[in-house]
Scaffold this motif. Structure first.
Motif: not given
Length: 173
Positions: A1-14
């Protein structure tokens, strides 16, 4: 499994570096970031969540959404959790919502976690603000954090703002 990247729309970096994607169920109402996206930052069509927190008012709406979502394309179903949460209101069971937020936050350490509601702003923004609190953002600053980093109109109602201001990590345990 992987996580999102910050370049994807709607992704919030905590603050911890965990990434969570907020979105609207309606493709025509996808939330936008406060800063413009470049064409290279578009989300691939196969970028689905491993776990989706779905915030809807009725079980019927949830079942319709999960039936519509179908499978991930590789034959495995997308895992999801429903929080009963009527539009423009608060969660029907705040303790269940807090437990769902804690699960989503924990899973975001190693999985693609999504948070979604019909419009992607009010309920989704409120849930994202609670995830930010679990990640260390002070409750008094969580709405501003989500509005700056996710959507400028996230957390739509005064009672949603109060819900966030009174949410604590202890609430989720």
């Amino acid at each position: 499994m992987s996580t999102w990247t910050t370049r994807e729309p709607g992704v919030l970096a905590l603050p911890s570096g965990r990434l969570v994607r907020g979105r609207a169920l309606s493709a025509s109402q996808q939330p936008s970031r406060s800063r413009p996206e470049s064409p290279s930052q578009s989300t691939p069509s196969d970028a689905r969540a491993d776990f989706e927190l779905i915030l809807l008012g009725t079980l019927r709406q949830f079942e319709a959404q999960t039936a519509h979502a179908g499978e991930t394309g590789n034959g495995t179903a997308i895992e999801s959790r429903w929080v009963k949460w009527p539009d423009f209101r608060l969660p029907s069971d705040p303790a269940d919502a807090a437990a769902a937020f804690a699960e989503a936050w924990a899973r975001a350490a190693s999985e693609r976690v999504g948070v979604t509601c019909a419009g992607g702003r009010g309920r989704t923004g409120t849930a994202l603000a609670c995830l930010a609190i679990l990640d260390g953002v002070p409750p008094a600053e969580a709405v501003a954090f989500v509005r700056e980093h996710y959507h400028p109109r996230a957390v739509e109602t005064p009672w949603q703002r109060r819900f966030v201001e009174h949410f604590t990590a202890e609430t989720a345990t």
